[in-house]
Design an enzyme around this catalytic site. Structure first.
Site, PDB file in Angstrom:
ATOM      1  CG  HIS A 208      -0.070   0.174   2.534  1.00 28.59           C
ATOM      2  ND1 HIS A 208       0.652  -0.856   3.094  1.00 28.59           N
ATOM      3  CD2 HIS A 208       0.177   1.265   3.316  1.00 28.59           C
ATOM      4  CE1 HIS A 208       1.284  -0.429   4.172  1.00 28.59           C
ATOM      5  NE2 HIS A 208       1.022   0.864   4.320  1.00 28.59           N
ATOM      6  CG  ASP A 210       1.954   4.931   4.836  1.00 29.17           C
ATOM      7  OD1 ASP A 210       1.365   3.835   4.718  1.00 29.17           O
ATOM      8  OD2 ASP A 210       3.018   5.069   5.479  1.00 29.17           O
ATOM      9  CG  HIS A 265       5.268   0.994   2.641  1.00 27.18           C
ATOM     10  ND1 HIS A 265       4.673   2.124   2.110  1.00 27.18           N
ATOM     11  CD2 HIS A 265       4.744   0.853   3.879  1.00 27.18           C
ATOM     12  CE1 HIS A 265       3.847   2.642   3.003  1.00 27.18           C
ATOM     13  NE2 HIS A 265       3.857   1.890   4.080  1.00 27.18           N
ATOM     14  NE  ARG A 275       8.459  -4.559  10.662  1.00 31.06           N
ATOM     15  CZ  ARG A 275       9.489  -3.767  10.339  1.00 31.06           C
ATOM     16  NH1 ARG A 275      10.720  -4.210  10.456  1.00 31.06           N
ATOM     17  NH2 ARG A 275       9.270  -2.553   9.889  1.00 31.06           N
TER      18      ARG A 275
HETATM   19  C1  LIG Z   1      -7.687  -0.760   3.998  1.00 29.98           C
HETATM   20  C2  LIG Z   1      -7.409   0.368   4.629  1.00 29.98           C
HETATM   21  C3  LIG Z   1      -6.715   0.443   5.959  1.00 29.98           C
HETATM   22  C4  LIG Z   1      -6.196   1.877   5.984  1.00 29.98           C
HETATM   23  C5  LIG Z   1      -7.370   2.581   5.331  1.00 29.98           C
HETATM   24  C6  LIG Z   1      -7.639   1.722   4.081  1.00 29.98           C
HETATM   25  C7  LIG Z   1      -6.541   1.994   3.044  1.00 29.98           C
HETATM   26  C8  LIG Z   1      -5.204   2.474   3.658  1.00 29.98           C
HETATM   27  C9  LIG Z   1      -4.908   2.000   5.094  1.00 29.98           C
HETATM   28  C10 LIG Z   1      -4.019   2.975   5.833  1.00 29.98           C
HETATM   29  C11 LIG Z   1      -2.513   2.814   5.547  1.00 29.98           C
HETATM   30  C12 LIG Z   1      -1.714   3.807   6.389  1.00 29.98           C
HETATM   31  C13 LIG Z   1      -2.234   3.980   7.831  1.00 29.98           C
HETATM   32  C14 LIG Z   1      -3.769   4.013   7.902  1.00 29.98           C
HETATM   33  C15 LIG Z   1      -4.217   4.286   9.327  1.00 29.98           C
HETATM   34  C16 LIG Z   1      -4.312   4.983   6.895  1.00 29.98           C
HETATM   35  O1  LIG Z   1      -4.628   6.135   7.086  1.00 29.98           O
HETATM   36  O2  LIG Z   1      -4.450   4.344   5.676  1.00 29.98           O
HETATM   37  C17 LIG Z   1      -4.284   2.720   7.302  1.00 29.98           C
HETATM   38  C18 LIG Z   1      -5.805   2.457   7.362  1.00 29.98           C
HETATM   39  C19 LIG Z   1      -6.172   1.541   8.528  1.00 29.98           C
HETATM   40  O3  LIG Z   1      -5.428   0.657   8.878  1.00 29.98           O
HETATM   41  O4  LIG Z   1      -7.282   1.733   9.055  1.00 29.98           O
HETATM   42  O1  LIG Z   2       4.760  -2.204  10.444  1.00 27.00           O
HETATM   43  C1  LIG Z   2       5.520  -1.752   9.582  1.00 27.00           C
HETATM   44  O2  LIG Z   2       6.721  -1.902   9.624  1.00 27.00           O
HETATM   45  C2  LIG Z   2       4.934  -0.948   8.445  1.00 27.00           C
HETATM   46  C3  LIG Z   2       3.431  -0.981   8.463  1.00 27.00           C
HETATM   47  C4  LIG Z   2       2.816   0.044   7.560  1.00 27.00           C
HETATM   48  O3  LIG Z   2       3.278   0.276   6.479  1.00 27.00           O
HETATM   49  C5  LIG Z   2       1.647   0.803   8.035  1.00 27.00           C
HETATM   50  O4  LIG Z   2       1.160   0.534   9.158  1.00 27.00           O
HETATM   51  O5  LIG Z   2       1.196   1.692   7.286  1.00 27.00           O
HETATM   52 FE   LIG Z   3       2.346   2.009   5.563  1.00 28.21          FE
END
Ligand SMILES: C=C1C[C@]23C[C@H]1CC[C@H]2[C@@]12CCC[C@@](C)(C(=O)O1)[C@H]2[C@@H]3C(=O)O
Ligand SMILES: O=C(O)CCC(=O)C(=O)O
Ligand SMILES: [Fe+2]
Length: 335
Positions: A208, A210, A265, A275
């Site tokens: 994905h 961020d 990533h 981890r």
């Molecule tokens: C499938 C998902 C899960 C999301 C939302 C959607 C797409 C992207 C994911 C993330 C990725 C980065 C952190 C997070 C907190 C964010 O803002 O986007 C994640 C979120 C979650 O884990 O709730």
């Molecule tokens: O846990 C990690 O090292 C990266 C996870 C990640 O990419 C995320 O939580 O958005």
């Molecule tokens: Fe991430």
């Protein structure tokens, strides 16, 4: 996450994703490709950061100024929390979106070999369920977060300087704003011994980008993080518990009109060691317009339609992890 406690929790019987060990992956220490290392105390930091954000959307930071004590206190509290019985941890869940989650990531069917705590940075969620000593946890999270927010601010100021943008707080003010919609996440990937026996890798956290502006990641010394290179191959990032890894998020890609890359990533589970990673996602206030800074357009048109962080975030929560979320917001060039 309970490993091997009953037959049905065996890795092989669940809906995880695997990827073959035979896939081409490169190790960042090899000479062909290595991740840039930026020493924040050196005068060339801004130049190196801009170059890294253009080439990879990713770099490693040393001399970051976050006290090791703040880091190790949080790490040990987090390990304590994740070692509680599942029923205890689940009192802090399900994540909607904040709270404790296990295996399921987001609301749309993504799963990974991971359990996590997703917290907002405004302390609105109910800390009273977080482990045995919630006040202590809150205090440790808050002091870690203020150190990391400060580093995010410093890095974003260096980005502005490196790009010759005035004022130099053009980006950093967004994460420093009281209304900033930033998120904090602690991920725990239990060791998965069954893996060592298979010729495959188990996905801990699927690929994905961020969505926010910038992400600051710190992990223990267990490997797993990979970034995607331009040719589509995966680069394994050797872990370094005393450094930070920085990701460009989708919003910064848009604000630089595509000059910076929001890096794809993922994390692979480890067969031997668990981890633990903690990530601060610096986001803008909900009402903020996400658009290229005029000085970066140089007379060109924006590659993106106009949208607010609120709109982007909403669309994010309707997507799957691997989706190209910015795709909907790209402007199709008039022909
Ligand atoms: C499938 C998902 C899960 C999301 C939302 C959607 C797409 C992207 C994911 C993330 C990725 C980065 C952190 C997070 C907190 C964010 O803002 O986007 C994640 C979120 C979650 O884990 O709730
Ligand atoms: O846990 C990690 O090292 C990266 C996870 C990640 O990419 C995320 O939580 O958005
Ligand atoms: Fe991430």
């Amino acid at each position: 996450m309970v490993l091997l406690s009953k037959a049905s929790s065996s890795v092989s019987s669940e809906q995880y994703s695997y990827t073959s060990n035979c896939m081409p992956t490169t190790f960042s220490s090899s000479s062909s490709s290595s991740v840039p290392i930026v020493d924040l105390s050196k005068p060339d930091a801004k130049t190196l950061i801009v170059k890294a954000c253009e080439e990879f959307g990713f770099f490693k930071v040393i001399n970051h100024g976050v006290p090791m004590e703040a880091i190790s206190q949080l790490e040990s509290e987090a390990f304590k929390f994740f070692s509680l019985p599942l029923t205890e941890k689940e009192k802090a869940g399900p994540p909607n979106p904040f709270g404790y989650g296990s295996k399921r990531i987001g609301p749309n069917g993504d799963v990974g070999w991971v359990e996590y705590l997703l917290l907002n940075t405004k302390q609105e969620h109910n800390f009273s369920v977080l482990g045995k000593n919630p006040e202590k946890f809150r205090c440790i999270v808050n002091s870690y977060m203020s150190c990391v927010r400060k580093m995010a601010c410093e890095i974003l100021e260096l980005v502005a300087e490196g790009l010759k943008i005035q004022p130099k707080n053009a980006f950093s003010k967004l994460v420093m704003d009281k209304q900033s919609d930033s998120v904090f996440r602690v991920n725990h990937y239990p060791a998965c011994p069954e893996l060592a026996m298979k010729g495959e890798n188990l996905i801990g956290f699927g690929e994905h980008t961020d969505p926010q502006i910038i992400s600051l990641l710190r992990s223990n010394n267990t490997s797993g993080l990979q970034i995607s290179l331009r040719d589509g191959s995966w680069l394994s990032i050797p872990p370094d518990h005393s450094s930070f890894f920085i990701n460009v998020g989708d919003s910064l890609q848009v604000m630089t009109n595509g000059r910076f890359r929001s890096v794809r990533h993922r994390v692979l589970a480890n067969g031997v060691k668990s981890r633990l990673s903690m990530i601060y996602f610096g986001g803008p206030p909900l009402s903020e317009k996400i658009a290229p800074l005029p000085s970066l357009m140089k007379g060109k048109e924006s590659l993106y339609k106009e949208f607010t962080w609120f709109e982007y975030k909403n669309s994010t929560y309707g997507s799957r992890l691997a989706d190209n979320r910015l795709g909907h917001f790209e402007r199709i060039a008039a022909s």
